[in-house]
Design a protein around this motif. Structure first.
Motif, short mmCIF file in Angstrom:
data_model
loop_
_atom_site.label_atom_id
_atom_site.label_comp_id
_atom_site.label_asym_id
_atom_site.label_seq_id
_atom_site.Cartn_x
_atom_site.Cartn_y
_atom_site.Cartn_z
N UNK A 1 -9.02 -35.03 24.05
CA UNK A 1 -7.61 -34.89 23.70
C UNK A 1 -6.73 -35.04 24.93
N UNK A 2 -7.15 -34.43 26.03
CA UNK A 2 -6.39 -34.55 27.27
C UNK A 2 -6.33 -36.01 27.73
N UNK A 3 -7.47 -36.70 27.66
CA UNK A 3 -7.51 -38.11 28.06
C UNK A 3 -6.64 -38.97 27.15
N UNK A 4 -6.69 -38.68 25.85
CA UNK A 4 -5.89 -39.44 24.89
C UNK A 4 -4.40 -39.26 25.15
N UNK B 1 3.31 -32.49 23.96
CA UNK B 1 2.88 -31.10 23.78
C UNK B 1 2.70 -30.79 22.29
N UNK B 2 3.59 -31.31 21.48
CA UNK B 2 3.50 -31.09 20.04
C UNK B 2 2.23 -31.70 19.46
N UNK C 1 -2.89 -31.31 16.90
CA UNK C 1 -4.28 -31.77 16.85
C UNK C 1 -5.25 -30.60 16.77
N UNK C 2 -4.99 -29.55 17.51
CA UNK C 2 -5.87 -28.38 17.47
C UNK C 2 -5.82 -27.71 16.10
N UNK C 3 -4.63 -27.60 15.54
CA UNK C 3 -4.48 -27.01 14.22
C UNK C 3 -5.14 -27.87 13.15
#
Length: 239
Positions: A196-199, A80-81, A86-88
């Motif tokens: 990102x979800x797949x990664x 989750x972190x 990654x978004x930031x």
């Protein structure tokens, strides 16, 4: 006594001038001479504040990354972190995408950036990732983020097969479908979230496949050194 005709130089002033050059002219335009010209000073004056071009690049790196938030690594499970970080990270570099080639050319030494790598490392260690895999995971995540940033710099319509529709009919059709079903969310953003979800799913699967390791917690001793405590731990808390 009157004010000086040019602003007093500082590391911050030099770094911000450099970043403006990058944003408007690209990374290849950055030279000590070009920065000096932008500031209206002699090139030699810059060296009173930055040792060389590599040191200047690190100051620019600090500016670009100053809004990246790595605090999630202190409180959230590692996966989750990583998503929050990654978004930031992507948002910070999206403001200065042309800085990527320059920052990739110099080893990372900026304390601001090393601090978030420390947060990343401690979080993955805490959840059982072996040391020899952590930098590999970090590199995989950063490569994906920076690739997405570069994708954002391209034209909105990156694919244009119209002139060859008869030769490539399937691809032409899916491009037309994408354009007709526009959701208002840029394709680059949708692609980033999908990737990102797949990664993360792949990394979690890899983590579960690794041998069980001891959960490690950094503890600060009275003399200020770190001691590693360990207790049995898998990834059960963060699956």
């Amino acid at each position: 006594m009157g004010r000086p005709s040019t602003p007093l130089l500082s590391v911050d002033l030099i770094a911000r001038a450099t970043l403006r050059i990058i944003d408007t002219e690209g990374s290849d335009a950055v030279t000590m001479g070009r920065v000096a010209t932008a500031l209206g000073v002699h090139t030699s004056s810059l060296y009173n504040h930055v040792r060389n071009r590599a040191a200047l690049v690190e100051e620019v790196r600090t500016l670009v990354t100053e809004t990246i938030d790595s605090s999630a690594f202190h409180t959230f499970p590692w996966h989750e972190a990583v998503v929050r970080w990654a978004r930031s990270y992507r948002a910070a570099f999206a403001r200065h995408p042309r800085s990527v080639p320059l920052l990739m050319s110099v080893p990372v030494r900026a304390p601001r950036v090393l601090s978030m790598y420390e947060d990343f490392t401690v979080a993955l260690r805490r959840d059982g990732w072996p040391d020899e895999e952590i930098v590999v995971v970090l590199t995989a995540v950063e490569s994906f983020i920076l690739g997405s940033v570069l994708d954002m710099t391209g034209p909105p319509a990156m694919f244009d097969p119209a002139a060859h529709a008869a030769e490539f009919p399937a691809f032409t059709e899916v491009i037309a479908t994408l354009e007709s079903s526009a959701t208002g969310v840029p394709t680059t953003d949708r692609a980033f979230e999908l990737g990102l979800d797949a990664l993360i799913r792949g990394l979690r699967a890899q983590r579960r496949a690794l041998p069980q390791t001891a959960r490690r917690t950094d503890r600060i001793t009275r003399d200020g050194t770190r001691r590693k405590d360990a207790r049995d731990h898998g990834e059960h808390r963060s699956r």
